[in-house]
Every structure is written in structure tokens, then in C-alpha cells.
Design a protein around this motif. Structure first.
Motif: not given
Length: 276
Positions: A83, A150, A197-198, A201, A204-205, A266, A270
Motif C-alpha cells: 500500500t 495500481n 482514500a487511495l 482502497i 483493502l484490495a 475518505f 474520493i
């Protein structure tokens, strides 16, 4: 006036129902982690905490086939490293696409967007062959390296940087700052909401990634948490769903903690990326 009030009531009702539908499965998972296998399979839907948490925790610790806490440690290391690097690389690429205009920049960005449409399953075999040639099979780096690029992160950061005031950059250049210092000292701090925010994401991925780690890992000591959870039930002679739910609940906590820390940025991050 009456129609507007009815519309507001319907809208709030839909929001409440959507909230319940989203939160209830997680709530039931935490509830089931405190019940025995017999209570879960009894047919009576459990709505409150039980008294079998200690027994389920002891069973989870005594499971010799899957070390769930080692898997959590593996996933934490992989997710944090991938990340952090992915966010930085995405910010650099997005900044370059948005600020530095060159002849083929739009064409390259279109290629990046098109790559979003390629299913991940298509790249499994070529990626596995590549990692095999690099002698990275059954290592954490086989999972980290593919996650560093990403594509969605590049798109999100490019959209966020599109509205960045170039006058600020010109003023910094006139003050004698190099491009590197401008990026790290001026641009990155101002992009904190989008970066947060990134980060959510990307984390989580990485945390929930099952297919690729399942393909590339063949040692239980290197398992990530999704792989460990997928093999936990299969390792049991008699499935203990209380133990499985407890392991899933423990695996959910890091994601909840991350979101609680970064939740303020977040939504704004976004929206900053998509309102350009």
C-alpha cells in the motif's frame, strides 16, 4: 410540500435499509464467533453474544494446520508495504500525467485506462511464469510486486491533480525549489485526503486478495489471511463454524481500524478525484 416530505421519508427509509443490509452480516459474524457450533446450526438465529468465545479462541489457537495469527502478520506486512509503495507510485504517475504535458501523454493515459478493463484472471499464467523465472514463488514479494502498479490509483490521482493550482507550482519554482522538493513538500501534503482514500482502497484490495496468493503460495507459514481462512474449514474433520467466524472477525479488525483512522479524508478524497 406533502410530496416532498413523503419523498424524504422514502429516501431515509432506503438509506436505513441499505445500512442494515450492509452492517448486519458483519454483526452476525461477530455474534457467531461467541457461539458454539451447535447453537449456530440449531436453526435459531442468534442475535446476541454467547458464552463460547473462550472455547472458540482456544480451538483456534490449537489448530495445527492453520496459524491464523501468523497469517495476519503476513498479511499486515504485505498490505502495509504494498500500500505504501503503491500510493507513492500512483501519486507520482498521476502527477506526471496531470502536470507534465508531452506529446503522447494523453495516449499513454488512455492505455492506462484500457488496462483497467483487463480481467486479473487473464494475467495469472503470465504473471506466474514471470515470478517463477524470478525465483519468487512462495515468497511475499511475489504478492507485493504485482500490487505496486495500481491502475485505478493512477487514474484517481491524475483526476485529483488535474485541478491543482499551477500558479503555486510556478511560485515554488521561482523560489528555487527543485521538482522533487515541490512534489514532496507542497503537492503531497495538499493531496492528503485523496492519498488517504487511495490508501484505504489499496490496503483493502491487498488484505482481501485471495486468488493470486492462493496460486503463488504453497507453504502454510507464508499464507495470507484470506488463504488461511479458505483452508481453515477444510482442515477440520468436523467444521467448527464458531472458530471460523472468530478467525474471520479477527481478520476484519485491521480494516475497521484503518477506516476509523482515515474516514474523515475518505469521502472528500474520493470526491476530489471524480469531480474534476
Amino acid at each position: 410540500m406533502i410530496q416532498r416530505r413523503i419523498g424524504d421519508i422514502v429516501l431515509h427509509l432506503v438509506v436505513v435499509l441499505g445500512f442494515i443490509a450492509s452492517v448486519y452480516p458483519i454483526y452476525w459474524m461477530f455474534i457467531s464467533a461467541t457461539h458454539t457450533n451447535e447453537e449456530i446450526l440449531s436453526g435459531h438465529h442468534q442475535l446476541w453474544f454467547g458464552s463460547a468465545l473462550a472455547a472458540n479462541f482456544a480451538a483456534l489457537l490449537s489448530n495445527t494446520d492453520v496459524n491464523i495469527f501468523r497469517a495476519i502478520g503476513n498479511s499486515l506486512f504485505i498490505s502495509i508495504v504494498s500500500t505504501a509503495i503503491a500510493v507513492v507510485l500512483s501519486a507520482m504517475a498521476g502527477y506526471a500525467f496531470a502536470i507534465y504535458r508531452f506529446r503522447v501523454s494523453n495516449f499513454l493515459f488512455i492505455v492506462v485506462i484500457i488496462s483497467l478493463m483487463i480481467p486479473a484472471q487473464v494475467t495469472l499464467i503470465p504473471l506466474f511464469i514471470l515470478m517463477s523465472h524470478l525465483h519468487l514463488i512462495n515468497t511475499w514479494w511475489a504478492i507485493i510486486l504485482p500490487a505496486l502498479v495500481n491502475v485505478f490509483g493512477v487514474f484517481l490521482m491524475r483526476q485529483a491533480f488535474s485541478g491543482f493550482p499551477e500558479e503555486l507550482l510556478d511560485a515554488a519554482r521561482m523560489d528555487g525549489l527543485t521538482e522533487g522538493r515541490i512534489f514532496w513538500r507542497i503537492v503531497m501534503p495538499l493531496m492528503r485526503p485523496t492519498l488517504s482514500a487511495l490508501a484505504i482502497i489499496a490496503f483493502l484490495a491487498s488484505w482481501t486478495n485471495l486468488l493470486w496468493p492462493l496460486v503463488v503460495l504453497n507453504s502454510a507459514s507464508a499464507y495470507t489471511i484470506p488463504v488461511a481462512l479458505s483452508t481453515l474449514e477444510n482442515s477440520m474433520t468436523v467444521p467448527n463454524y464458531g472458530e471460523v467466524m472468530l478467525a474471520a472477525s479477527i481478520a476484519t479488525i485491521p480494516m475497521l481500524v484503518l477506516f476509523l483512522f482515515l474516514r474523515r479524508n475518505f469521502v472528500s478524497g474520493i470526491m476530489a478525484g471524480f469531480n474534476r
